[in-house]
Design an enzyme around this catalytic site. Structure first.
Site, PDB file in Angstrom:
ATOM      1  N   LEU A 208       0.410  -1.084   0.121  1.00 50.28           N
ATOM      2  CA  LEU A 208       0.231   0.315  -0.002  1.00 50.28           C
ATOM      3  C   LEU A 208       1.331   1.381   0.024  1.00 50.28           C
ATOM      4  O   LEU A 208       1.860   1.260   0.957  1.00 50.28           O
ATOM      5  CB  LEU A 208      -1.193   0.248   1.240  1.00 50.28           C
ATOM      6  N   HIS A 209       0.005   2.243  -0.967  1.00 55.08           N
ATOM      7  CA  HIS A 209       1.803   3.585  -1.083  1.00 55.08           C
ATOM      8  C   HIS A 209       0.815   4.502  -1.301  1.00 55.08           C
ATOM      9  O   HIS A 209       0.807   5.680  -1.229  1.00 55.08           O
ATOM     10  CB  HIS A 209       2.583   3.724  -1.622  1.00 55.08           C
ATOM     11  N   ARG A 210      -0.395   4.301  -2.208  1.00 54.68           N
ATOM     12  CA  ARG A 210      -1.444   5.510  -2.217  1.00 54.68           C
ATOM     13  C   ARG A 210      -2.321   6.372  -1.192  1.00 54.68           C
ATOM     14  O   ARG A 210      -2.992   5.975  -0.206  1.00 54.68           O
ATOM     15  CB  ARG A 210      -2.188   4.785  -3.091  1.00 54.68           C
ATOM     16  N   ARG A 243       6.436   5.431   2.465  1.00 52.98           N
ATOM     17  CA  ARG A 243       5.777   6.539   3.418  1.00 52.98           C
ATOM     18  C   ARG A 243       4.777   6.324   3.947  1.00 52.98           C
ATOM     19  O   ARG A 243       4.603   6.497   4.732  1.00 52.98           O
ATOM     20  CB  ARG A 243       4.966   7.069   1.433  1.00 52.98           C
ATOM     21  N   ASP A 282      -2.257  -1.793  -4.550  1.00 53.32           N
ATOM     22  CA  ASP A 282      -2.844  -0.141  -4.779  1.00 53.32           C
ATOM     23  C   ASP A 282      -1.854   0.044  -5.747  1.00 53.32           C
ATOM     24  O   ASP A 282      -2.121   1.143  -6.227  1.00 53.32           O
ATOM     25  CB  ASP A 282      -3.093   1.227  -4.092  1.00 53.32           C
TER      26      ASP A 282
END
Length: 361
Positions: A208-210, A243, A282
């Protein structure tokens, strides 16, 4: 002919690697083609960029612009200033940008303002979601590109609707898949297999990073809790993006099935995907890899710029609502996930087709 290749972030390195190899092949056959590799430094952590040069046998960049982090505007401006300085002292015939990261757009703008020909590899893909920085990068880059190298009929339709003449559009396949297929024999089993007692097809990979999924810590925890509560005892391996890790730095949390790991190198990460039961992500690029590897994939987004991974491949869009994970995981565990196939021209020869256009044999 001289070609300047631009790479700035982790996904770019997998895409330039096959192109560099194809240029070298043509050089060995006596074709007059030279290249320079420019690393913008958009990703500067070793695990996010440096390791890829070693693993994919990419030569060290001719220059690292070392722009580092910053806001979208700060990073874009820094890349443009540094790349303009580079191009004015290092003449070239063609600049090739790949993908849709900030470096792609910034270097594309500089290239055209200097009157240099521009090629975009992975042109034409669209999510039509302007809340995504990548979508803006794609649209700007494709508005000024000379050579459009595309991965699918879907991308071609998008470009035709935008008024791009067919003679500038080249359906070549997917360089990301070139890289994948070229490295399958080199995959490395990571130490986390012993550390977490992982067994093939008994664990799930999570990435996940968005911003929509990770920037709100409460929402991120809801997603993780939903996955943890519905894992049915399967280990969830989560190589955490810097992030995302930052969002959890000052939060108390505990999960029984999720194992957090540092970002993995390419060869280790693909090994993990290939041997997993499924992937929850994502990311756009990962959905391409799971499609070719035949691994079920759940994408936590409301849209995708790669619809062929859903219509042809193993991917399903399940949206950003964590509640949607429950039926998707149930389908997976019941053994009823769809069987996918591989999109046309995703055969490991995209870079060869690109160079056939730029520098014919």
């Amino acid at each position: 002919m001289h070609i300047t290749l631009v790479a700035g972030a982790r996904p770019n390195f997998m895409k330039v690697s096959p192109i560099i190899n194809e240029i070298k092949k043509r050089q060995s056959q006596g074709i007059d083609v030279q290249y320079s590799l420019v690393h913008t430094g958009q990703h500067y952590d070793k695990l996010m960029s440096g390791l890829f040069f070693e693993e994919l046998n990419i030569p060290q960049p001719d220059v690292n612009l070392a722009v580092g982090s910053g806001t979208q505007a700060e990073q874009t401006g820094a890349i443009m200033i540094a790349f303009e300085q580079y191009l004015t002292t290092h003449p070239t015939d063609l600049v090739i940008v790949v993908g849709d990261v900030t470096s792609t757009m910034a270097c594309a703008i500089v290239t055209k303002k200097l009157g240099i020909k521009l090629a975009h590899v992975e042109a034409g893909i669209r999510s039509f979601d302007l809340s995504m920085p990548e979508e803006i990068n794609r649209m700007v880059t494709d508005s000024i590109t000379d050579y459009f190298f595309i991965t699918s009929d879907y991308a071609q339709n998008n470009l035709q609707k935008a008024g791009i003449p067919n003679e500038r559009i080249f359906f070549v396949g997917n360089v990301m898949i070139d890289c994948l297929l070229a490295n399958l024999h080199k995959l490395q089993r990571p130490s986390i297999f012993e550390e977490y007692n992982l067994q093939a097809k008994k664990y799930i990979i999570l990435t996940l990073h968005r911003p929509g999924n990770v920037d709100n810590t409460e929402n991120l925890l809801r997603i993780l809790q939903a996955i943890d509560n519905n894992a049915q005892g399967h280990t969830i391996v989560f190589p955490i993006h810097p992030r995302t890790e930052q969002r959890l730095a000052n939060v108390q949390y505990s999960f029984k099935n999720i194992q957090f790991t540092k970002p993995l190198g390419y060869l280790e990460f693909i090994y993990c995907i290939q041997n997993s039961l499924a992937v929850i992500t994502d990311s756009g690029g990962i959905t391409e890899e799971t499609t070719v590897l035949g691994v079920p994939c759940m994408t936590m987004r409301d849209n995708t710029e790669r619809p062929e991974t859903c219509t042809i491949g193993t991917n399903e869009l399940i949206g950003t609502n964590p509640d949607n994970l429950v039926p998707a995981l149930q389908t997976l565990f019941n053994g009823k996930w769809k069987q996918g196939s591989i999109p046309p021209l995703w055969d490991g020869k995209a870079a060869e087709r690109i160079m056939d256009v730029i520098v014919p044999m």
